[in-house]
Scaffold this motif. Structure first.
Motif, mmCIF file in Angstrom:
data_model
loop_
_atom_site.group_PDB
_atom_site.id
_atom_site.type_symbol
_atom_site.label_atom_id
_atom_site.label_comp_id
_atom_site.label_asym_id
_atom_site.label_seq_id
_atom_site.Cartn_x
_atom_site.Cartn_y
_atom_site.Cartn_z
ATOM 1 N N SER A 35 0.823 -1.214 0.000
ATOM 2 C CA SER A 35 0.000 0.000 0.000
ATOM 3 C C SER A 35 0.858 1.265 0.000
ATOM 4 N N HIS A 36 2.068 1.196 0.561
ATOM 5 C CA HIS A 36 2.991 2.329 0.456
ATOM 6 C C HIS A 36 3.414 2.500 -0.996
ATOM 7 N N GLY A 37 3.569 1.375 -1.681
ATOM 8 C CA GLY A 37 3.938 1.423 -3.094
ATOM 9 C C GLY A 37 2.906 2.169 -3.915
ATOM 10 N N ASP A 38 1.623 1.977 -3.597
ATOM 11 C CA ASP A 38 0.559 2.702 -4.303
ATOM 12 C C ASP A 38 0.770 4.212 -4.185
ATOM 13 N N ILE A 39 1.106 4.656 -3.001
ATOM 14 C CA ILE A 39 1.329 6.083 -2.760
ATOM 15 C C ILE A 39 2.577 6.565 -3.476
ATOM 16 N N THR A 66 -3.608 8.750 5.515
ATOM 17 C CA THR A 66 -2.879 9.536 6.514
ATOM 18 C C THR A 66 -1.879 8.663 7.263
ATOM 19 N N ALA A 67 -2.321 7.478 7.687
ATOM 20 C CA ALA A 67 -1.422 6.575 8.414
ATOM 21 C C ALA A 67 -0.268 6.103 7.521
ATOM 22 N N LEU A 68 -0.567 5.788 6.270
ATOM 23 C CA LEU A 68 0.478 5.337 5.346
ATOM 24 C C LEU A 68 1.487 6.448 5.068
ATOM 25 N N VAL A 69 0.986 7.661 4.877
ATOM 26 C CA VAL A 69 1.876 8.795 4.613
ATOM 27 C C VAL A 69 2.741 9.085 5.831
ATOM 28 N N LYS A 70 2.161 9.010 7.027
ATOM 29 C CA LYS A 70 2.952 9.235 8.247
ATOM 30 C C LYS A 70 4.139 8.285 8.313
ATOM 31 N N LYS A 71 3.914 7.037 7.925
ATOM 32 C CA LYS A 71 4.998 6.053 7.923
ATOM 33 C C LYS A 71 6.074 6.457 6.906
ATOM 34 N N LEU A 72 5.667 6.918 5.720
ATOM 35 C CA LEU A 72 6.632 7.362 4.707
ATOM 36 C C LEU A 72 7.414 8.577 5.198
ATOM 37 N N VAL A 73 6.754 9.465 5.936
ATOM 38 C CA VAL A 73 7.432 10.640 6.507
ATOM 39 C C VAL A 73 8.449 10.177 7.544
ATOM 40 N N GLY A 76 11.532 8.993 6.157
ATOM 41 C CA GLY A 76 12.301 9.990 5.419
ATOM 42 C C GLY A 76 12.090 9.950 3.920
ATOM 43 N N LEU A 77 10.974 9.341 3.477
ATOM 44 C CA LEU A 77 10.702 9.210 2.049
ATOM 45 C C LEU A 77 9.739 10.269 1.528
ATOM 46 N N ALA A 78 8.983 10.877 2.422
ATOM 47 C CA ALA A 78 7.991 11.874 2.018
ATOM 48 C C ALA A 78 7.939 12.986 3.059
ATOM 49 N N ARG A 79 7.311 14.082 2.672
ATOM 50 C CA ARG A 79 7.075 15.195 3.600
ATOM 51 C C ARG A 79 5.656 15.699 3.356
ATOM 52 N N THR A 80 5.109 16.320 4.364
ATOM 53 C CA THR A 80 3.782 16.911 4.233
ATOM 54 C C THR A 80 3.867 18.398 4.573
ATOM 55 N N GLY A 81 2.886 19.121 4.096
ATOM 56 C CA GLY A 81 2.799 20.544 4.388
ATOM 57 C C GLY A 81 1.434 21.055 3.973
ATOM 58 N N LYS A 82 1.174 22.284 4.281
ATOM 59 C CA LYS A 82 -0.102 22.907 3.916
ATOM 60 C C LYS A 82 -0.033 23.420 2.484
ATOM 61 N N SER A 83 -1.135 23.280 1.779
ATOM 62 C CA SER A 83 -1.229 23.778 0.412
ATOM 63 C C SER A 83 -1.147 25.301 0.417
ATOM 64 N N LEU A 84 -0.440 25.854 -0.546
ATOM 65 C CA LEU A 84 -0.370 27.314 -0.666
ATOM 66 C C LEU A 84 -1.692 27.888 -1.156
ATOM 67 N N ARG A 97 15.404 11.457 -0.961
ATOM 68 C CA ARG A 97 15.561 10.014 -0.722
ATOM 69 C C ARG A 97 14.399 9.235 -1.322
ATOM 70 N N GLY A 98 13.200 9.752 -1.183
ATOM 71 C CA GLY A 98 12.024 9.096 -1.757
ATOM 72 C C GLY A 98 12.097 9.032 -3.273
ATOM 73 N N ARG A 99 12.559 10.107 -3.887
ATOM 74 C CA ARG A 99 12.671 10.136 -5.356
ATOM 75 C C ARG A 99 13.688 9.117 -5.867
ATOM 76 N N THR A 100 14.710 8.824 -5.064
ATOM 77 C CA THR A 100 15.729 7.872 -5.514
ATOM 78 C C THR A 100 15.201 6.437 -5.591
ATOM 79 N N LEU A 101 14.030 6.175 -5.018
ATOM 80 C CA LEU A 101 13.455 4.829 -5.037
ATOM 81 C C LEU A 101 12.777 4.492 -6.361
ATOM 82 N N ARG A 102 12.582 5.480 -7.197
ATOM 83 C CA ARG A 102 11.819 5.280 -8.433
ATOM 84 C C ARG A 102 12.358 4.126 -9.273
ATOM 85 N N ASP A 103 13.655 4.080 -9.516
ATOM 86 C CA ASP A 103 14.233 3.015 -10.342
ATOM 87 C C ASP A 103 14.010 1.641 -9.717
ATOM 88 N N ASP A 104 14.193 1.541 -8.401
ATOM 89 C CA ASP A 104 13.946 0.263 -7.718
ATOM 90 C C ASP A 104 12.490 -0.172 -7.899
#
Length: 157
Positions: A35-39, A66-73, A76-84, A97-104
């Motif tokens: 399910s993290h892979g889906d995200i 939300t729970a899945l994203v928290k785990k990714l955060v 160190g693979l993702a970050r969250t913030g408020k929309s501008l 670091r998260g972007r480097t996983l794309r090839d894998d």
């Protein structure tokens, strides 16, 4: 007695997920679930996405996302913030670091796809995809109708 369609699909999904987990572990990405892979796949395609859009795209409940994203955060693979544009909306993006996983991830996906194709005629796979899309449509329609009929009953009371 042979297994039913839903059971056959469930067993296939379970085996696919087991294979994915083995590949993820071999890549040194312990702690990730399918399910993290889906995200991650959604975020590889779009640099940034709101939590609600992410929830819709992967067909998961917002609280689950939300729970899945928290785990990714935490990993160190993702970050969250408020929309501008809308301060009430939370957006998710990949870290470097998260972007480097794309090839894998693309390699793991290609290996899984190859297994699905091994010894199976392309026409059969195309038929399977058409049938699954039709079944998903039937299920969506039934769920919508059920929800609508429940809503009508509530208004009468």
């Amino acid at each position: 007695m042979s297994e039913g369609y839903a059971q056959a699909l469930s067993r296939t999904l379970t085996l696919s997920n087991q294979y994915l987990m083995l590949q993820v572990e071999r890549s040194g990405l312990r702690g990730l679930a399918p399910s993290h892979g889906d995200i991650l796949v959604q975020l590889f395609a779009c640099d940034q996405m709101s939590m609600s859009e992410l929830s819709q795209r992967i067909s998961r409940d917002p609280s689950t996302v939300t729970a899945l994203v928290k785990k990714l955060v935490t990993m160190g693979l993702a970050r969250t913030g408020k929309s501008l544009q809308d301060r009430r909306s939370t957006v998710v993006s990949l870290t470097e670091r998260g972007r480097t996983l794309r090839d894998d991830f693309e390699g793991i996906s290609a290996r899984l796809e190859s297994l699905w194709h091994d010894g199976v005629d392309e026409r059969d796979l195309a038929t399977m995809m058409r049938v699954l899309e039709k079944v998903r449509g039937n299920l969506r329609k039934a769920i919508e109708e059920e929800c609508e009929s429940e809503g009508e009953g509530e208004d009468e009371n």
